[in-house]
Scaffold this motif. Structure first.
Motif, PDB file in Angstrom:
ATOM      1  N   ASN A 170       0.830  -1.207   0.000  1.00  0.00           N
ATOM      2  CA  ASN A 170       0.000   0.000   0.000  1.00  0.00           C
ATOM      3  C   ASN A 170       0.865   1.257   0.000  1.00  0.00           C
ATOM      4  O   ASN A 170       0.595   2.217  -0.743  1.00  0.00           O
ATOM      5  N   LEU A 171       1.925   1.258   0.818  1.00  0.00           N
ATOM      6  CA  LEU A 171       2.829   2.412   0.861  1.00  0.00           C
ATOM      7  C   LEU A 171       3.577   2.581  -0.462  1.00  0.00           C
ATOM      8  O   LEU A 171       3.791   3.707  -0.924  1.00  0.00           O
ATOM      9  N   ILE A 172       3.990   1.479  -1.052  1.00  0.00           N
ATOM     10  CA  ILE A 172       4.703   1.532  -2.329  1.00  0.00           C
ATOM     11  C   ILE A 172       3.828   2.181  -3.397  1.00  0.00           C
ATOM     12  O   ILE A 172       4.302   3.009  -4.199  1.00  0.00           O
ATOM     13  N   LYS A 173       2.544   1.852  -3.393  1.00  0.00           N
ATOM     14  CA  LYS A 173       1.631   2.455  -4.364  1.00  0.00           C
ATOM     15  C   LYS A 173       1.405   3.937  -4.069  1.00  0.00           C
ATOM     16  O   LYS A 173       1.423   4.777  -4.972  1.00  0.00           O
ATOM     17  N   LYS A 174       1.182   4.258  -2.800  1.00  0.00           N
ATOM     18  CA  LYS A 174       0.902   5.647  -2.428  1.00  0.00           C
ATOM     19  C   LYS A 174       2.083   6.566  -2.723  1.00  0.00           C
ATOM     20  O   LYS A 174       1.904   7.732  -3.109  1.00  0.00           O
ATOM     21  N   LEU A 175       3.303   6.073  -2.546  1.00  0.00           N
ATOM     22  CA  LEU A 175       4.497   6.897  -2.749  1.00  0.00           C
ATOM     23  C   LEU A 175       5.133   6.676  -4.123  1.00  0.00           C
ATOM     24  O   LEU A 175       6.258   7.100  -4.358  1.00  0.00           O
ATOM     25  N   ARG A 176       4.393   6.018  -4.992  1.00  0.00           N
ATOM     26  CA  ARG A 176       4.811   5.822  -6.385  1.00  0.00           C
ATOM     27  C   ARG A 176       6.219   5.202  -6.492  1.00  0.00           C
ATOM     28  O   ARG A 176       7.092   5.706  -7.173  1.00  0.00           O
ATOM     29  N   LEU A 177       6.376   4.084  -5.798  1.00  0.00           N
ATOM     30  CA  LEU A 177       7.649   3.367  -5.816  1.00  0.00           C
ATOM     31  C   LEU A 177       7.553   2.038  -6.571  1.00  0.00           C
ATOM     32  O   LEU A 177       8.464   1.222  -6.501  1.00  0.00           O
ATOM     33  N   GLU A 178       6.447   1.847  -7.316  1.00  0.00           N
ATOM     34  CA  GLU A 178       6.242   0.559  -7.994  1.00  0.00           C
ATOM     35  C   GLU A 178       7.371   0.229  -8.972  1.00  0.00           C
ATOM     36  O   GLU A 178       7.857  -0.908  -9.012  1.00  0.00           O
ATOM     37  N   LYS A 179       7.798   1.215  -9.743  1.00  0.00           N
ATOM     38  CA  LYS A 179       8.785   0.949 -10.793  1.00  0.00           C
ATOM     39  C   LYS A 179      10.172   0.627 -10.235  1.00  0.00           C
ATOM     40  O   LYS A 179      10.966  -0.040 -10.897  1.00  0.00           O
ATOM     41  N   CYS A 180      10.467   1.111  -9.033  1.00  0.00           N
ATOM     42  CA  CYS A 180      11.808   0.916  -8.468  1.00  0.00           C
ATOM     43  C   CYS A 180      11.811  -0.015  -7.263  1.00  0.00           C
ATOM     44  O   CYS A 180      12.845  -0.175  -6.612  1.00  0.00           O
ATOM     45  N   GLN A 181      10.681  -0.627  -6.949  1.00  0.00           N
ATOM     46  CA  GLN A 181      10.583  -1.394  -5.707  1.00  0.00           C
ATOM     47  C   GLN A 181      11.558  -2.571  -5.646  1.00  0.00           C
ATOM     48  O   GLN A 181      11.941  -3.008  -4.562  1.00  0.00           O
ATOM     49  N   ASN A 182      11.989  -3.069  -6.818  1.00  0.00           N
ATOM     50  CA  ASN A 182      12.916  -4.195  -6.855  1.00  0.00           C
ATOM     51  C   ASN A 182      14.304  -3.794  -7.357  1.00  0.00           C
ATOM     52  O   ASN A 182      15.099  -4.650  -7.753  1.00  0.00           O
ATOM     53  N   THR A 183      14.597  -2.501  -7.335  1.00  0.00           N
ATOM     54  CA  THR A 183      15.910  -1.978  -7.730  1.00  0.00           C
ATOM     55  C   THR A 183      16.716  -1.642  -6.486  1.00  0.00           C
ATOM     56  O   THR A 183      16.188  -1.030  -5.549  1.00  0.00           O
ATOM     57  N   ASN A 184      17.978  -2.028  -6.457  1.00  0.00           N
ATOM     58  CA  ASN A 184      18.821  -1.709  -5.303  1.00  0.00           C
ATOM     59  C   ASN A 184      18.899  -0.199  -5.083  1.00  0.00           C
ATOM     60  O   ASN A 184      18.906   0.572  -6.049  1.00  0.00           O
ATOM     61  N   ILE A 185      18.966   0.220  -3.826  1.00  0.00           N
ATOM     62  CA  ILE A 185      19.062   1.643  -3.491  1.00  0.00           C
ATOM     63  C   ILE A 185      20.295   2.263  -4.141  1.00  0.00           C
ATOM     64  O   ILE A 185      20.248   3.351  -4.708  1.00  0.00           O
ATOM     65  N   GLY A 186      21.427   1.557  -4.052  1.00  0.00           N
ATOM     66  CA  GLY A 186      22.666   2.062  -4.661  1.00  0.00           C
ATOM     67  C   GLY A 186      23.355   3.111  -3.805  1.00  0.00           C
ATOM     68  O   GLY A 186      22.863   3.526  -2.763  1.00  0.00           O
ATOM     69  N   ASP A 187      24.521   3.526  -4.271  1.00  0.00           N
ATOM     70  CA  ASP A 187      25.297   4.557  -3.575  1.00  0.00           C
ATOM     71  C   ASP A 187      26.153   5.308  -4.574  1.00  0.00           C
ATOM     72  O   ASP A 187      25.855   5.293  -5.781  1.00  0.00           O
ATOM     73  N   ASN A 188      27.205   5.965  -4.112  1.00  0.00           N
ATOM     74  CA  ASN A 188      28.062   6.748  -5.005  1.00  0.00           C
ATOM     75  C   ASN A 188      28.839   5.870  -5.987  1.00  0.00           C
ATOM     76  O   ASN A 188      29.304   6.351  -7.018  1.00  0.00           O
ATOM     77  N   ILE A 189      28.988   4.599  -5.643  1.00  0.00           N
ATOM     78  CA  ILE A 189      29.739   3.680  -6.509  1.00  0.00           C
ATOM     79  C   ILE A 189      28.797   2.878  -7.398  1.00  0.00           C
ATOM     80  O   ILE A 189      29.022   2.760  -8.611  1.00  0.00           O
TER      81      ILE A 189
END
Length: 200
Positions: A157-176
């Motif tokens: 529900n939060l993923i949908k509300k905050l429009r994170l569907e497209k990136c929900q399975n993508t690593n957060i990542g960092d500077n590297i």
């Protein structure tokens, strides 16, 4: 029946306030804060002289459950310092504070904040090798006393509300390692705090 957050004085321990989270009703947080820092005098480094500087000067405010409060000020005015202080994230022997923070007129203790309030810090602290969904599921299992199915439903529900569907399975990542965008990272941090449904 709605649950209430009852605030009671502990009659056993003198001057100790116990805030029990049994339900959510209406909380009012008030503050009246002066924060001073002891700093090195850059104009007199030879004598190791220190000076006292006010970071917050008699800052007053209040916030109730369900309200939105905007804190405005120029860069360096102390907006982040105030929020960090209110959330009990400032602890330094070089700092002196005056005033108090109360919830429903009872002094807020350090351990009480996390049980009633949520705070999204300015800098996102997220595990770069985890995805937004993994982070939310892990946080939910650590913080919430509900079933795994309910946690998964809450996270979806939060993923949908905050429009994170497209990136929900993508690593957060960092500077590297490249990962989600800056906006997606910030929305993930917001989702982490929204999971607990804090009244403030």
């Amino acid at each position: 029946m709605k649950s209430k957050i009852s605030i009671e004085e502990d009659q056993i321990s003198e001057n100790k306030t116990v805030i029990k989270q049994s339900s959510i009703d209406n909380l009012q947080m008030k503050w009246n804060v002066t924060l001073k820092a002891t700093l090195q005098n850059t104009q007199n480094t030879e004598n190791n002289e220190k000076i006292e500087k006010k970071l917050l000067d008699n800052v007053k405010g209040d916030l109730c459950t369900g309200e939105t409060l905007a804190i405005l000020g120029a860069s360096g005015a102390g907006k982040t310092t105030l929020l960090n202080y209110l959330s009990k994230r400032i602890s330094n022997s070089e700092l002196k504070d005056e005033g108090e923070i109360t919830i429903n007129n009872y002094t807020l203790k350090d351990d009480d904040f996390n049980s009633m309030c949520s705070y999204v810090m300015q800098d996102d602290i997220l595990e770069p090798d985890m995805t937004p969904k993994e982070i939310l599921l892990f946080t939910g299992k650590m913080k919430l006393n509900i079933s795994n199915i309910e946690i998964e439903q809450k996270v979806d529900n939060l993923i949908k509300k905050l429009r994170l569907e497209k990136c929900q399975n993508t690593n957060i990542g960092d500077n590297i390692k490249r990962g989600v965008s800056g906006g997606e990272r910030k929305r993930t941090s917001i989702a982490v705090e929204l999971l607990s449904d804090s009244p403030i």
